[in-house]
Write an enzyme that holds these catalytic residues in place. Sequence first.
Site, short mmCIF file in Angstrom:
data_model
loop_
_atom_site.label_atom_id
_atom_site.label_comp_id
_atom_site.label_asym_id
_atom_site.label_seq_id
_atom_site.Cartn_x
_atom_site.Cartn_y
_atom_site.Cartn_z
N ARG A 1 76.64 55.55 59.10
CA ARG A 1 77.13 56.80 59.73
C ARG A 1 77.88 57.53 58.34
O ARG A 1 78.43 56.78 57.62
CB ARG A 1 78.46 56.66 60.69
N ASP B 1 73.99 52.98 67.28
CA ASP B 1 75.38 53.35 66.81
C ASP B 1 75.61 52.07 65.65
O ASP B 1 76.23 51.29 66.04
CB ASP B 1 76.26 53.40 67.89
N ASN C 1 63.31 55.34 69.68
CA ASN C 1 64.74 54.85 70.28
C ASN C 1 65.21 53.68 69.57
O ASN C 1 64.63 52.56 69.56
CB ASN C 1 64.54 54.62 71.73
N GLU C 2 66.29 53.79 68.74
CA GLU C 2 66.87 52.79 68.32
C GLU C 2 65.79 51.88 66.96
O GLU C 2 65.75 50.73 67.18
CB GLU C 2 67.51 51.72 69.09
N GLU D 1 72.84 57.48 75.10
CA GLU D 1 73.02 56.62 76.08
C GLU D 1 74.41 56.17 75.68
O GLU D 1 75.26 56.24 74.71
CB GLU D 1 72.37 55.08 75.83
N TYR E 1 73.99 55.31 80.95
CA TYR E 1 73.11 54.19 81.00
C TYR E 1 73.66 53.12 82.21
O TYR E 1 74.92 52.84 81.93
CB TYR E 1 72.97 53.27 79.75
N TYR F 1 62.02 56.15 79.46
CA TYR F 1 61.83 55.71 78.25
C TYR F 1 60.26 55.33 77.84
O TYR F 1 59.87 55.33 76.89
CB TYR F 1 62.36 54.16 78.11
#
Length: 431
Positions: A191, A186, A144-145, A247, A279, A76
């Site tokens: 979505r 997520d 990332n996110e 992850e 993870y 990361y």
Amino acid sequence: MLARFGVLAALACGAVNAIATISQVGSKFFDSNGDQFYIKGVAYQLTPDDPLINTQQCTLDAALMKQLGANTIRVYHVDPNGDHSGCMSTFADAGIYLIVDLDTFTTAIDPTVASWNDTQYNAYARVMDAFHSYDNTLGFFVGNEVIALANQSLAAPYIKAAARDLKAYRNTKGYRNIPVGYSAADISELRPMLQNYLACGTNSSESIDFFGLNAYEWCGDSSFSVSGYSTLNTYAQGYNIPIFFSETGCNTVRPRTFQDQSSIFGSDMSGLWSGAIIYEWINETNAYGLIEYGQDVSPTVVASGVVAGISVTGTPTPVAPDFTNLQNQWATLTPTGVKSSAYVTSTLTPPACPSSTSGGWLVQGDVALPTIGQTQGTSSAAATATGASTGTATGSAASATSTKGSASGGKEIAGMSVGLVAVMLTFVFWL
């Protein structure tokens, strides 16, 4: 010591160059031998700064990762000024590739008031400069996110702008065509809009090369349908770039049996998905680790409130029975996929750029991407998004969170990058 280090550095190029390179073609990864490549990875961040500068530790970890069956690590945060040749050579010798995040603690895109500026661009480019020459560099994440709540979707054009500019930088520098992608939280309300938006458009230079999903829906003795993986699979149908779990590994049920791997690498999903990253490698207070070093790795908070950096070293010891459970799963799951020579991409087209919704997706179609120096509220992307005249989302309440746990709850981190939390070994309140 310096002489020994010099020998390692001198030998590194030859060792790293011995491994086949990975490329992205359509919705799949292929190695330079023409075989489809599936990611069997682990998240690897032993220190807040850079785990890829301690060759001795990398050697110990790489040997055990090879026994586990891993072929990829995700890191990361790295220091672009560090000497990574020893670690990269060690991992290459073990057949292990790297996907590295380009952002740093201070340059990650802020989802509340997103921006894409020279400071960020230059920092990302320096990481690319540091790792492009290694044949076992598989890919780069531009974030990332970044979007960890449903109403933060106005940051999406900035993610896409970062990918556009780093791909252009890669090409201008004449670097190998290492793919550039994004790792997403997520968020059910987003979505499949987010994954489709990042890949949409007629100009492939403005879209990501692969999409990673951080998902912890499959917990314990579940199934393809009950876990929600069947829904994720539906969204991957016809996707034009590789998609994989960046992850995964729910730990709300112990021990972890990693039953989801049989679907990811089996007939349920292997035709659409390109693997998974578990993870994580080291066992911290959040208890997601596959190994431990026999020492306390809890963060230490100093007076200023900042978590002091720690250096985690030692002989890795498998966490029982989780390590063996994953090892046994991966040993029996070896999808062959398709040969690159037989792979047909003509049927793949980019998804339609999604329209804004009342559920939290606030970007209206294929908006113009911000240029370097623009901030949310000033770019055309923000100006044409629903409820974004001032750069502030007016969509659904910030109810969605990124979770490490189960689909119905778990350890919630609201509005913060889970990956960065793990990297910093800070504020790990996985209650």
